[in-house]
Design an enzyme around this catalytic site. Sequence first.
Site, short mmCIF file in Angstrom:
data_model
loop_
_atom_site.label_atom_id
_atom_site.label_comp_id
_atom_site.label_asym_id
_atom_site.label_seq_id
_atom_site.Cartn_x
_atom_site.Cartn_y
_atom_site.Cartn_z
N CYS A 33 1.02 -1.55 -0.16
CA CYS A 33 0.40 0.70 -0.13
C CYS A 33 0.86 1.33 -0.06
O CYS A 33 1.91 1.31 0.69
CB CYS A 33 -0.94 0.14 1.31
N ASP A 36 -1.53 28.99 4.24
CA ASP A 36 -1.41 27.50 4.28
C ASP A 36 -1.73 27.10 3.06
O ASP A 36 -2.75 26.38 2.30
CB ASP A 36 -2.29 27.05 5.25
N CYS A 94 3.21 22.04 3.87
CA CYS A 94 2.77 20.32 4.29
C CYS A 94 4.27 19.31 3.32
O CYS A 94 4.57 18.94 3.08
CB CYS A 94 1.88 19.85 3.42
#
Length: 420
Positions: free
Chosen positions: A71, A349, A375
Amino acid sequence: MRVEIERLAFGGKGIAREDGKVLFVEGGLPRDILDVKIIKDKGSYGEAVIHQIITPSPDRVEPPCPVFGICGGCQLQNLSYPAQLREKRDILRETIQRIGGIQNAEVEEIFSSSKEYGYRTRVLLSAWFYAGQWHIGYSQERSSRKVKIESCPVSDEIINEAIARLSQVLSSVGDPNYPLDKVHISSNGSSAYISLVPRYARKPGSLGALVKHLKRFPETENVSVTGKDEAGFEAGVSGFSLFTAPSVFAQSNPSVNEAMIETVLKRAELSGEEAVLDLYSGTGNFSIPLARLAEKVVSVEVNKKAVAFAKKNATVNGISNIVFENASCEEFLRGLDSEGGNFQLVVLDPPREGAKKIISAIADLSPEKIIYVSCDPSTLARDLKKFGESGFEPISVKPFDMFPQTYHIESVSLLTKVRR
């Protein structure tokens, strides 16, 4: 070829060196001694796979997931959690120095997740028909092929109960042409909320029978179809009531998200007289808490559904000092005149690709502070360098482990205007 892994690269591969060549070793962990086989030679670097583990890293652990390594969701389940935290902080620091050329910004201690597993409150699953029945799961690592799952160890118990029920119900659907494409599942800590994505966007009604059937079970009773009839739900964040929907982006580790919000507010040091610009603002994750401490917040978000929820969230929480702009950040900044651009703080963000298209426009606003929530270390480093060239100095970078067992790294950076 025998090598020793020095450290991790962003993405989760181990880094080794042999005769001056950097090798990126799939599955290699720091302090592993391995026999490896080079599968790609790129000249200055190569890619390798493990042929044999000679001496395992002292940080190696047994991964609990039966599909780990197949996965594509997790990359670090075989590395102890303290080592994950150490490597992630080091990756962020090294990336900022190497790509951003920034040597003096403090990379603080990483904020760890309160849960190493069972933390995810939001997942997106694929649905497909194979061997006579329907399955749900994730994509394989770097492949379009799918991996069937019955549960996911990084997801919370409520989501896993919904996954199990969905798998059971879908296994009885024998039609290979059934128009189900994907499934969003969110948890607010007490119930699961499910949005089915039809294969044909213009025919959401084609999933009506499946919705009706799923509503019979408590694990899947809060189900709808994406589009105008998708149902929303309420979740508590940092003492606020925030509404969203499964298909709308939201942070998926509540305790870490709340720590990020607290850090943003602390770095902002608002007195109640400031005008704040919140870019890529979503459903108000930062706008709502900031508005309690500022004179005014302008919240900019391109997703129409997210803006609708953000407006509802302001109303529900009794906040009236936010101006909501449904536009891309580039479009909004282009449209600002000299009167409309008086912001003391800019919070952004952005998505994984970063904010390079709007850095110059943000710098032109000349705020006292910029708080950059990222991120992706690489695009953050690139953007911090560009902000530095535009007159804003990075003071601190705080990493957050939003996604244990994966290579992902969230961070909050504080930049201040350089005084000439």
